[in-house]
Design a protein around this motif. Structure first.
Motif, PDB file in Angstrom:
ATOM      1  N   LEU A 143      29.251  24.236  -2.575  1.00 60.03           N
ATOM      2  CA  LEU A 143      30.339  23.393  -2.094  1.00 60.03           C
ATOM      3  C   LEU A 143      31.640  24.161  -1.866  1.00 60.03           C
ATOM      4  O   LEU A 143      32.608  23.596  -1.354  1.00 60.03           O
ATOM      5  N   GLY A 144      31.648  25.433  -2.266  1.00 62.99           N
ATOM      6  CA  GLY A 144      32.841  26.260  -2.050  1.00 62.99           C
ATOM      7  C   GLY A 144      33.965  25.968  -3.022  1.00 62.99           C
ATOM      8  O   GLY A 144      35.145  26.055  -2.666  1.00 62.99           O
ATOM      9  N   VAL A 145      33.606  25.641  -4.269  1.00 63.83           N
ATOM     10  CA  VAL A 145      34.605  25.301  -5.283  1.00 63.83           C
ATOM     11  C   VAL A 145      34.593  26.353  -6.391  1.00 63.83           C
ATOM     12  O   VAL A 145      33.527  26.729  -6.888  1.00 63.83           O
ATOM     13  N   SER A 146      35.776  26.823  -6.782  1.00 64.69           N
ATOM     14  CA  SER A 146      35.885  27.740  -7.912  1.00 64.69           C
ATOM     15  C   SER A 146      35.868  26.934  -9.197  1.00 64.69           C
ATOM     16  O   SER A 146      36.512  25.883  -9.294  1.00 64.69           O
ATOM     17  N   ILE A 147      35.145  27.409 -10.186  1.00 64.88           N
ATOM     18  CA  ILE A 147      35.031  26.680 -11.450  1.00 64.88           C
ATOM     19  C   ILE A 147      35.624  27.490 -12.586  1.00 64.88           C
ATOM     20  O   ILE A 147      35.732  28.710 -12.529  1.00 64.88           O
ATOM     21  N   ARG A 148      35.999  26.768 -13.655  1.00 63.80           N
ATOM     22  CA  ARG A 148      36.573  27.413 -14.830  1.00 63.80           C
ATOM     23  C   ARG A 148      35.548  27.613 -15.933  1.00 63.80           C
ATOM     24  O   ARG A 148      35.390  28.697 -16.465  1.00 63.80           O
ATOM     25  N   ASP A 149      34.815  26.550 -16.279  1.00 65.68           N
ATOM     26  CA  ASP A 149      33.922  26.628 -17.429  1.00 65.68           C
ATOM     27  C   ASP A 149      33.049  25.373 -17.454  1.00 65.68           C
ATOM     28  O   ASP A 149      33.269  24.446 -16.687  1.00 65.68           O
ATOM     29  N   VAL A 150      32.057  25.372 -18.352  1.00 64.08           N
ATOM     30  CA  VAL A 150      31.317  24.134 -18.583  1.00 64.08           C
ATOM     31  C   VAL A 150      32.097  23.307 -19.590  1.00 64.08           C
ATOM     32  O   VAL A 150      32.956  23.808 -20.294  1.00 64.08           O
ATOM     33  N   ARG A 151      31.804  22.013 -19.653  1.00 61.82           N
ATOM     34  CA  ARG A 151      32.511  21.131 -20.572  1.00 61.82           C
ATOM     35  C   ARG A 151      31.533  20.482 -21.537  1.00 61.82           C
ATOM     36  O   ARG A 151      30.322  20.510 -21.326  1.00 61.82           O
ATOM     37  N   LYS A 152      32.073  19.889 -22.571  1.00 61.64           N
ATOM     38  CA  LYS A 152      31.254  19.076 -23.464  1.00 61.64           C
ATOM     39  C   LYS A 152      30.998  17.751 -22.767  1.00 61.64           C
ATOM     40  O   LYS A 152      31.938  17.009 -22.481  1.00 61.64           O
ATOM     41  N   GLY A 153      29.748  17.458 -22.476  1.00 61.47           N
ATOM     42  CA  GLY A 153      29.441  16.292 -21.664  1.00 61.47           C
ATOM     43  C   GLY A 153      29.111  15.066 -22.485  1.00 61.47           C
ATOM     44  O   GLY A 153      29.392  14.984 -23.680  1.00 61.47           O
ATOM     45  N   GLN A 154      28.452  14.106 -21.820  1.00 64.54           N
ATOM     46  CA  GLN A 154      28.077  12.867 -22.484  1.00 64.54           C
ATOM     47  C   GLN A 154      27.033  13.126 -23.566  1.00 64.54           C
ATOM     48  O   GLN A 154      26.967  12.425 -24.550  1.00 64.54           O
ATOM     49  N   ARG A 155      26.219  14.148 -23.358  1.00 71.32           N
ATOM     50  CA  ARG A 155      25.182  14.502 -24.313  1.00 71.32           C
ATOM     51  C   ARG A 155      25.383  15.948 -24.743  1.00 71.32           C
ATOM     52  O   ARG A 155      25.955  16.753 -24.000  1.00 71.32           O
ATOM     53  N   PRO A 156      24.900  16.309 -25.947  1.00 68.50           N
ATOM     54  CA  PRO A 156      25.134  17.667 -26.451  1.00 68.50           C
ATOM     55  C   PRO A 156      24.657  18.766 -25.506  1.00 68.50           C
ATOM     56  O   PRO A 156      25.240  19.844 -25.462  1.00 68.50           O
ATOM     57  N   LEU A 157      23.592  18.516 -24.735  1.00 69.67           N
ATOM     58  CA  LEU A 157      23.038  19.549 -23.870  1.00 69.67           C
ATOM     59  C   LEU A 157      23.540  19.444 -22.428  1.00 69.67           C
ATOM     60  O   LEU A 157      23.038  20.126 -21.548  1.00 69.67           O
ATOM     61  N   CYS A 158      24.521  18.590 -22.177  1.00 70.14           N
ATOM     62  CA  CYS A 158      25.089  18.491 -20.835  1.00 70.14           C
ATOM     63  C   CYS A 158      25.922  19.734 -20.559  1.00 70.14           C
ATOM     64  O   CYS A 158      26.858  20.040 -21.296  1.00 70.14           O
ATOM     65  N   ASN A 159      25.574  20.475 -19.521  1.00 69.56           N
ATOM     66  CA  ASN A 159      26.280  21.709 -19.181  1.00 69.56           C
ATOM     67  C   ASN A 159      27.039  21.600 -17.864  1.00 69.56           C
ATOM     68  O   ASN A 159      27.186  22.580 -17.138  1.00 69.56           O
ATOM     69  N   CYS A 160      27.511  20.394 -17.543  1.00 71.92           N
ATOM     70  CA  CYS A 160      28.264  20.216 -16.301  1.00 71.92           C
ATOM     71  C   CYS A 160      29.598  20.960 -16.369  1.00 71.92           C
ATOM     72  O   CYS A 160      30.192  21.107 -17.442  1.00 71.92           O
ATOM     73  N   VAL A 161      30.074  21.397 -15.222  1.00 71.28           N
ATOM     74  CA  VAL A 161      31.344  22.114 -15.166  1.00 71.28           C
ATOM     75  C   VAL A 161      32.503  21.142 -15.363  1.00 71.28           C
ATOM     76  O   VAL A 161      32.387  19.931 -15.121  1.00 71.28           O
ATOM     77  N   VAL A 162      33.648  21.672 -15.799  1.00 71.68           N
ATOM     78  CA  VAL A 162      34.802  20.814 -16.093  1.00 71.68           C
ATOM     79  C   VAL A 162      35.346  20.141 -14.846  1.00 71.68           C
ATOM     80  O   VAL A 162      36.048  19.129 -14.934  1.00 71.68           O
TER      81      VAL A 162
END
Length: 213
Positions: free
Chosen positions: A182-201
């Protein structure tokens, strides 16, 4: 920049995502009805479409979802419209019974080289109730499907992307791969809805529905 996502509902039914996308912002649209979504997207949108196809469409488990063959054909049409790199075949959730695995493998065999993401059915109380109401036997495991079954399916599918499964390597449904496409710069993964959610911030929900999909 935030990446919009439609996790609280179905992008084919709830169109609250349109103003965001039509203003040129990036988004990941998740749908169980790619047939219907096809007519609401165009090649100029900066989107990734997750086509959720479990193999159970038009059955007592997913009665309002199109037949799997229709969803798969629509997935191909979406890929032709926006580009194959912007389409994900999402086999989510896999029901870890012999029949459920057979159906998921049938869907997987039609992936035509698209990215694939999988997860397995977590045995929540409301899932048990839905199975009973549909006249189906309740799954025997406590919450997470047995790891040996999950690992075998993952291996048999060539180790696709995985969402929030303990014991398997997981990536977020809004991941660095998605951000790069998508051409987006990311910073880090976040703590998501579940412990193993590795979505970006940068993940940003676009739908206002507060209830389960």
């Amino acid at each position: 920049m935030k990446i919009g996502v439609t996790e609280r509902g179905d992008a084919a039914v709830n169109h609250e995502w349109k103003p965001w996308v039509e203003s040129g912002k990036p988004a990941i649209l998740i749908t169980k009805n790619p047939v219907k979504l096809f007519n609401h997207i165009n090649k100029d949108m900066n989107i990734i479409v997750n086509c959720t196809i479990t193999g159970y469409g038009h059955t007592s488990i997913e009665p309002n979802v199109p037949y799997p063959c229709d969803s798969i054909n629509a997935m191909y049409l979406i890929g032709n419209k926006i580009g194959a790199d912007k389409v994900v075949l999402r086999i989510d959730p896999i029901i870890p019974t012999p029949k459920g695995i057979e159906k998921s493998m049938e869907v997987f065999s039609k992936n035509a080289g698209y990215r694939v993401r999988i997860s397995f059915l977590d045995n929540y109380d409301h899932i048990k109730t839905r199975f009973r109401n549909a006249g189906l036997p309740v799954l025997s495991y406590d919450f997470h499907a047995p790891l040996d079954i999950r690992k075998k399916v993952w291996e048999d599918m060539g180790r696709p992307e995985v969402c929030a499964e303990p014991g398997l390597p997981c990536s977020g449904c809004v991941s660095k791969t998605d951000a790069d496409i998508l051409g987006v710069s990311i910073r880090d993964v976040r703590k998501g809805q579940r412990p193993l959610c590795n979505c970006v911030v940068e993940k940003h929900e676009l739908l206002s529905n507060k209830h389960p999909c």
